[in-house]
Design an enzyme around this catalytic site. Structure first.
Site, short mmCIF file in Angstrom:
data_model
loop_
_atom_site.label_atom_id
_atom_site.label_comp_id
_atom_site.label_asym_id
_atom_site.label_seq_id
_atom_site.Cartn_x
_atom_site.Cartn_y
_atom_site.Cartn_z
N HIS A 1 -1.85 7.14 -2.02
CA HIS A 1 -1.76 6.76 -3.44
C HIS A 1 -0.69 7.64 -4.09
CE1 HIS A 1 -2.92 5.39 -7.37
NE2 HIS A 1 -3.18 6.63 -7.77
N ASP B 1 -3.69 -0.17 -7.16
CA ASP B 1 -2.38 -0.50 -6.61
C ASP B 1 -2.38 -1.93 -6.06
OD1 ASP B 1 -1.43 2.21 -7.03
OD2 ASP B 1 -2.72 2.75 -5.35
#
Length: 441
Positions: free
Chosen positions: A281, A253
């Site tokens: 996440h 990410d």
């Protein structure tokens, strides 16, 4: 490399001609030019299979002996039983001490990219030998053999041992790094709470195995989703390992956020620094542009389009995996493997002065007033010794803090949903909507 066959002592051989020529690996040791040959009987426990090498017709396979100890160290595979004697430190000064790296889900696509780059030496260094301990399932055992064969054929000089197995108590023996990739994806119609329970059981068992047989300072990176809560479950089941040693992978990410900021600013991505992914996440994750920098300047001084930063940038990072699946027809296995390597490298290499990296870590004692006793992605720095410290010189505004509280609430809800797996009572699932990433479905 000798051919490999499977011997099942509980059933008659289906290929007598082959079985008559089987020879199980037995103890033999000799030293020659600092090399040792170790061929030992493979352990038979928890339904393990026996793997034998094809030799001459004159030697019969011995009767399998049941081994009661489930924690017996797994045997090395094939040519990897021929290793330098790394215990003779005074004779092998050019080599460092062997590092044991355990990988679950080792027959999957992420591992297919990951293992070969680990073996090449690009992460731990050009004179650091490693041993790979590959964990799979009963269904994937033949695929694991195929992985080991490919690693053999690649002739990596730093890859000294490979062992394969389906029992975490064997595969995790003495592991100094545990990369927990294997997890069940969410199938059609499966509720998020169901996925938390199914995968949570996997990581509870793996946490117990790590606690029983791994190095006391093993570094654990949880990749299998939902990775934050799976990491929490794992560490709760491994009380003898410091909670600080458990990480949930949010580095992909961070890498995606750096890419989007670089594209917007018209610079190469190496100009982007101090990027943090806060929280879970999932699609509640918070890519932090407030503290990020481009060429040393605050992002908001370079990218003056606040609406783009708050809306398009954030959404692109959160949903990048889903878009990739639509384009590519498969999940982001290659870039995930790269981010795992980045995450390891960040812990074994000193963090550049003034910069930091993102990792999902245990929140107890954090300086940000984030709820304690969850695994939450936060900014970290490392001296390169495997440890890290949380960055204190970050700032918050109302926009950033409101987003952080949202992802915090989601993780607290997930924690309640797996209470039965963390030893905290009866599970109560009241999840605030479906925020799973598309790649988890």
């Amino acid at each position: 490399m000798a051919a490999v066959a499977e011997l099942n002592p509980s059933s008659p051989c289906k290929r007598p001609a082959l079985c008559s020529s089987l020879k199980c690996s037995y103890a033999l040791s000799r030293h020659y030019n600092r090399r040792s040959l170790f061929l030992r009987p493979a352990p038979v426990s928890r339904g393990s299979k026996i793997y034998c090498s094809v030799t001459s017709n004159e030697i019969q396979a011995p009767v399998a002996v049941k081994i009661d100890d489930p924690k017996k160290k797994a045997e090395c595979y094939g040519v990897f039983c021929l290793t330098y004697d790394l215990k003779a430190e005074e004779e092998t000064q050019s080599w460092k001490k062997l590092i044991n790296i355990a990988v679950s889900g080792a027959a999957g696509m992420i591992s297919n990219h990951l293992l070969f780059r680990l073996a090449s030496g690009e992460v731990f260094g050009p004179n650091q030998p490693i041993a790979l301990k590959l964990l799979g399932s009963q269904r994937s055992i033949q695929a694991l053999e195929g992985v080991a064969m490919e690693l053999e054929d690649s002739l990596f000089p730093l890859l000294r041992e490979v062992s394969i197995g389906i029992d975490p108590y064997e595969v995790f023996q003495d592991a100094e790094w545990a990369l927990l990739i294997g997890a069940k994806p969410r199938g059609p119609g499966m509720e998020r709470a169901g996925l938390l329970d199914i995968n949570g059981q996997i990581f509870a068992e793996q946490g117990k195995a790590l606690n029983a047989v791994a190095s006391r300072n093993v570094q654990v990176i949880v990749v299998g989703n939902p990775c934050n809560t799976n990491a929490l479950i794992c560490l709760k089941n491994a009380p003898n390992i410091p909670a600080k040693n458990f990480h949930a992978l949010t580095r992909l990410d961070e890498n995606r956020a750096k890419c989007q900021l670089a594209l917007k600013a018209g610079v190469f991505y190496d100009k982007v620094s101090n990027v943090t992914i806060w929280g879970n996440h999932s699609t509640t994750q918070v890519p932090d542009f407030l503290n990020a920098k481009i060429d040393g300047l605050p992002v908001k001084e370079v990218v003056k389009d606040t609406k783009w930063l708050e809306e398009e940038f954030t959404e692109k990072v959160q949903k990048r995996g889903g878009v990739l699946i639509q384009k590519w027809g498969r999940s982001s296995a290659a870039s995930t493997s790269v981010s795992i390597l980045d995450a390891i490298r960040s812990l074994v290499t000193p963090t550049p002065e003034g910069d930091w990296f993102s990792s999902g870590v245990y929140t107890t004692g954090n300086p940000y007033s984030i709820a304690e006793d969850i695994v939450f992605s936060m900014p970290c720095r490392s001296k390169g010794d495997g440890d890290y410290e949380l960055v204190k010189d970050v700032v918050f505004d109302d926009y950033l803090w409101s987003r952080i509280k949202k992802t915090e609430a989601e993780l607290l809800a997930e924690k309640k949903c797996v209470a039965h797996l963390t030893g905290e009572g009866v599970a109560v699932c009241d999840l605030p909507g479906d925020t799973m990433l598309p790649g988890e479905m």
